[in-house]
Design a protein around this motif. Structure first.
Motif, PDB file in Angstrom:
ATOM      1  N   ARG A 164      -6.746   3.427   6.517  1.00  0.00           N
ATOM      2  CA  ARG A 164      -5.602   2.631   6.979  1.00  0.00           C
ATOM      3  C   ARG A 164      -6.010   1.187   7.235  1.00  0.00           C
ATOM      4  O   ARG A 164      -5.267   0.248   6.912  1.00  0.00           O
ATOM      5  CB  ARG A 164      -4.995   3.241   8.235  1.00  0.00           C
ATOM      6  CG  ARG A 164      -3.884   2.399   8.850  1.00  0.00           C
ATOM      7  CD  ARG A 164      -3.123   3.136   9.920  1.00  0.00           C
ATOM      8  NE  ARG A 164      -2.231   4.129   9.332  1.00  0.00           N
ATOM      9  CZ  ARG A 164      -1.013   3.840   8.870  1.00  0.00           C
ATOM     10  NH1 ARG A 164      -0.560   2.594   8.900  1.00  0.00           N
ATOM     11  NH2 ARG A 164      -0.258   4.790   8.367  1.00  0.00           N
ATOM     12  N   GLN A 165      -7.171   0.984   7.817  1.00  0.00           N
ATOM     13  CA  GLN A 165      -7.639  -0.378   8.081  1.00  0.00           C
ATOM     14  C   GLN A 165      -7.807  -1.144   6.779  1.00  0.00           C
ATOM     15  O   GLN A 165      -7.391  -2.306   6.663  1.00  0.00           O
ATOM     16  CB  GLN A 165      -8.959  -0.335   8.851  1.00  0.00           C
ATOM     17  CG  GLN A 165      -9.513  -1.716   9.208  1.00  0.00           C
ATOM     18  CD  GLN A 165     -10.825  -1.628   9.953  1.00  0.00           C
ATOM     19  OE1 GLN A 165     -11.662  -0.786   9.655  1.00  0.00           O
ATOM     20  NE2 GLN A 165     -11.002  -2.482  10.937  1.00  0.00           N
ATOM     21  N   ALA A 167      -6.284  -0.514   3.966  1.00  0.00           N
ATOM     22  CA  ALA A 167      -4.964  -0.724   3.377  1.00  0.00           C
ATOM     23  C   ALA A 167      -4.247  -1.892   4.037  1.00  0.00           C
ATOM     24  O   ALA A 167      -3.607  -2.717   3.367  1.00  0.00           O
ATOM     25  CB  ALA A 167      -4.137   0.551   3.496  1.00  0.00           C
ATOM     26  N   ASN A 168      -4.346  -1.990   5.362  1.00  0.00           N
ATOM     27  CA  ASN A 168      -3.720  -3.101   6.079  1.00  0.00           C
ATOM     28  C   ASN A 168      -4.315  -4.437   5.662  1.00  0.00           C
ATOM     29  O   ASN A 168      -3.588  -5.423   5.467  1.00  0.00           O
ATOM     30  CB  ASN A 168      -3.874  -2.910   7.589  1.00  0.00           C
ATOM     31  CG  ASN A 168      -2.827  -1.982   8.175  1.00  0.00           C
ATOM     32  OD1 ASN A 168      -1.654  -2.065   7.806  1.00  0.00           O
ATOM     33  ND2 ASN A 168      -3.228  -1.109   9.083  1.00  0.00           N
ATOM     34  N   HIS A 169      -5.630  -4.485   5.518  1.00  0.00           N
ATOM     35  CA  HIS A 169      -6.279  -5.724   5.100  1.00  0.00           C
ATOM     36  C   HIS A 169      -5.844  -6.115   3.692  1.00  0.00           C
ATOM     37  O   HIS A 169      -5.545  -7.287   3.424  1.00  0.00           O
ATOM     38  CB  HIS A 169      -7.795  -5.563   5.150  1.00  0.00           C
ATOM     39  CG  HIS A 169      -8.337  -5.502   6.536  1.00  0.00           C
ATOM     40  ND1 HIS A 169      -9.653  -5.151   6.820  1.00  0.00           N
ATOM     41  CD2 HIS A 169      -7.766  -5.760   7.746  1.00  0.00           C
ATOM     42  CE1 HIS A 169      -9.843  -5.174   8.126  1.00  0.00           C
ATOM     43  NE2 HIS A 169      -8.717  -5.550   8.711  1.00  0.00           N
ATOM     44  N   ALA A 171      -3.105  -5.156   2.047  1.00  0.00           N
ATOM     45  CA  ALA A 171      -1.684  -5.496   2.025  1.00  0.00           C
ATOM     46  C   ALA A 171      -1.461  -6.904   2.577  1.00  0.00           C
ATOM     47  O   ALA A 171      -0.683  -7.697   2.016  1.00  0.00           O
ATOM     48  CB  ALA A 171      -0.889  -4.473   2.828  1.00  0.00           C
ATOM     49  N   GLY A 172      -2.126  -7.237   3.671  1.00  0.00           N
ATOM     50  CA  GLY A 172      -1.983  -8.563   4.254  1.00  0.00           C
ATOM     51  C   GLY A 172      -2.442  -9.652   3.312  1.00  0.00           C
ATOM     52  O   GLY A 172      -1.831 -10.725   3.235  1.00  0.00           O
ATOM     53  N   LYS A 177       3.628  -5.406   3.120  1.00  0.00           N
ATOM     54  CA  LYS A 177       3.445  -4.575   4.298  1.00  0.00           C
ATOM     55  C   LYS A 177       3.349  -3.104   3.903  1.00  0.00           C
ATOM     56  O   LYS A 177       3.957  -2.672   2.931  1.00  0.00           O
ATOM     57  CB  LYS A 177       4.607  -4.764   5.270  1.00  0.00           C
ATOM     58  CG  LYS A 177       4.725  -6.170   5.828  1.00  0.00           C
ATOM     59  CD  LYS A 177       5.901  -6.264   6.789  1.00  0.00           C
ATOM     60  CE  LYS A 177       6.038  -7.668   7.359  1.00  0.00           C
ATOM     61  NZ  LYS A 177       7.195  -7.773   8.277  1.00  0.00           N
ATOM     62  N   LEU A 178       2.582  -2.360   4.700  1.00  0.00           N
ATOM     63  CA  LEU A 178       2.502  -0.926   4.472  1.00  0.00           C
ATOM     64  C   LEU A 178       3.788  -0.254   4.914  1.00  0.00           C
ATOM     65  O   LEU A 178       4.373  -0.619   5.933  1.00  0.00           O
ATOM     66  CB  LEU A 178       1.328  -0.309   5.241  1.00  0.00           C
ATOM     67  CG  LEU A 178      -0.087  -0.674   4.835  1.00  0.00           C
ATOM     68  CD1 LEU A 178      -1.073   0.146   5.655  1.00  0.00           C
ATOM     69  CD2 LEU A 178      -0.316  -0.465   3.359  1.00  0.00           C
ATOM     70  N   SER A 179       4.197   0.754   4.159  1.00  0.00           N
ATOM     71  CA  SER A 179       5.342   1.559   4.535  1.00  0.00           C
ATOM     72  C   SER A 179       4.844   2.955   4.875  1.00  0.00           C
ATOM     73  O   SER A 179       3.868   3.114   5.593  1.00  0.00           O
ATOM     74  CB  SER A 179       6.372   1.590   3.406  1.00  0.00           C
ATOM     75  OG  SER A 179       7.506   2.351   3.774  1.00  0.00           O
ATOM     76  N   TYR A 238      -0.246   4.636  -0.014  1.00  0.00           N
ATOM     77  CA  TYR A 238       0.794   4.095   0.856  1.00  0.00           C
ATOM     78  C   TYR A 238       1.875   3.415   0.021  1.00  0.00           C
ATOM     79  O   TYR A 238       1.557   2.671  -0.914  1.00  0.00           O
ATOM     80  CB  TYR A 238       0.217   3.045   1.816  1.00  0.00           C
ATOM     81  CG  TYR A 238      -0.740   3.571   2.853  1.00  0.00           C
ATOM     82  CD1 TYR A 238      -0.280   4.058   4.065  1.00  0.00           C
ATOM     83  CD2 TYR A 238      -2.112   3.537   2.631  1.00  0.00           C
ATOM     84  CE1 TYR A 238      -1.160   4.511   5.037  1.00  0.00           C
ATOM     85  CE2 TYR A 238      -3.001   3.986   3.601  1.00  0.00           C
ATOM     86  CZ  TYR A 238      -2.513   4.469   4.797  1.00  0.00           C
ATOM     87  OH  TYR A 238      -3.387   4.911   5.748  1.00  0.00           O
ATOM     88  N   ILE A 240       4.462   0.400  -0.290  1.00  0.00           N
ATOM     89  CA  ILE A 240       4.438  -0.955   0.268  1.00  0.00           C
ATOM     90  C   ILE A 240       5.799  -1.610   0.086  1.00  0.00           C
ATOM     91  O   ILE A 240       6.566  -1.263  -0.803  1.00  0.00           O
ATOM     92  CB  ILE A 240       3.335  -1.814  -0.374  1.00  0.00           C
ATOM     93  CG1 ILE A 240       3.517  -1.884  -1.895  1.00  0.00           C
ATOM     94  CG2 ILE A 240       1.961  -1.309  -0.019  1.00  0.00           C
ATOM     95  CD1 ILE A 240       2.531  -2.826  -2.566  1.00  0.00           C
TER      96      ILE A 240
END
Length: 242
Positions: A164-165, A167-169, A171-172, A177-179, A238, A240
């Motif tokens: 998740r970390q 993926a967040n990086h 996506a940013g 954004k993650l959905s 994920y 997005i």
């Protein structure tokens, strides 16, 4: 135990025409999170084959019986019970003069055996005994931890958090954004997607080796691993949104 470096690989994917593709038909991020932990092994499994040959089938078979009986007596002296020993059915094969001349010259009887050691106190002594037996072959030893289930559960959580970390990086960095989570697997992949991105499963590897305590003052001897590395991989897709 010590926590090893956690690494992960991530990919950003957008799909358009997916009529013949196994990939999702919506924008997504695919990430792989990993977690590793070094643990000291406290149990082992030894696998080997007793193999005897003789001119007559009954003599070869009786020789396997006798060696198996002697082995059980030895193991009992080293804390191994009958429930820790798993023996397959005895197999018998004829031996021939050569490939063209099928005259039977003797018989070979064999029996695969597996021994579980719930502690490593006598591992070296048992392996040393097996190596010195002339009719014992294909000897293999593997190590494990009695805490594997608990450790792997924790590693799965750490690998999931790592995914998740990542993926967040990712996506940013792409301004999205993650959905929701579309798919998640542990140690396996998603069909062709897995092959494309090289997903890997959990693994056990061996660290530095050391002499056992019981052989510390002897000459060259067998060694035990200082640690084994337990490894968990979590693969997540994920959805997005912009």
């Amino acid at each position: 135990m010590k926590r090893a470096l956690i690494i992960a690989a991530a990919t950003l994917g957008f799909t358009a025409n997916v009529s013949a593709s196994p990939l999702p038909d919506f924008p997504f991020i695919n990430v792989t999170g990993e977690a590793r932990l070094e643990v000291a092994p406290d149990k082992a499994k030894i696998q080997f084959v007793i193999r005897q040959t003789a001119a007559k089938a009954d003599a070869a078979t009786d020789a396997v019986y006798k060696q198996g009986h002697d082995l059980m007596q030895f193991l009992a002296k080293h804390g191994v019970t009958d429930t820790d020993v798993d023996a397959a059915q005895i197999n018998k094969e004829a031996m021939y003069k050569d490939y063209q001349d099928r005259t039977i010259t003797g018989y070979e009887a064999s029996q695969p055996i597996s021994v579980t050691l719930n502690q490593l106190t006598h591992y070296v002594a048992i392996m040393d005994y097996l190596f010195k037996q002339p009719q014992v072959f294909s000897i293999q030893g593997s190590f494990d931890s009695s805490q594997r289930e608990q450790v792997e559960r924790k590693l799965s959580e750490q690998a999931g958090a790592d995914a998740r970390q990542r993926a967040n990086h990712l996506a940013g960095a792409q301004g999205v954004k993650l959905s929701t989570v579309f798919a998640i697997t542990e140690g396996t992949g998603f069909g062709q997607l897995a092959g494309d991105f090289g997903f890997g499963g959990g693994a056990v590897s061996y660290g530095m080796l050391r002499k056992s305590v019981e052989m510390a003052d002897a000459g060259p001897s067998l060694v035990l691993p200082r640690h084994i590395t337990l490894h968990k991989t979590v693969n997540v897709i994920y959805k997005i949104t912009p």
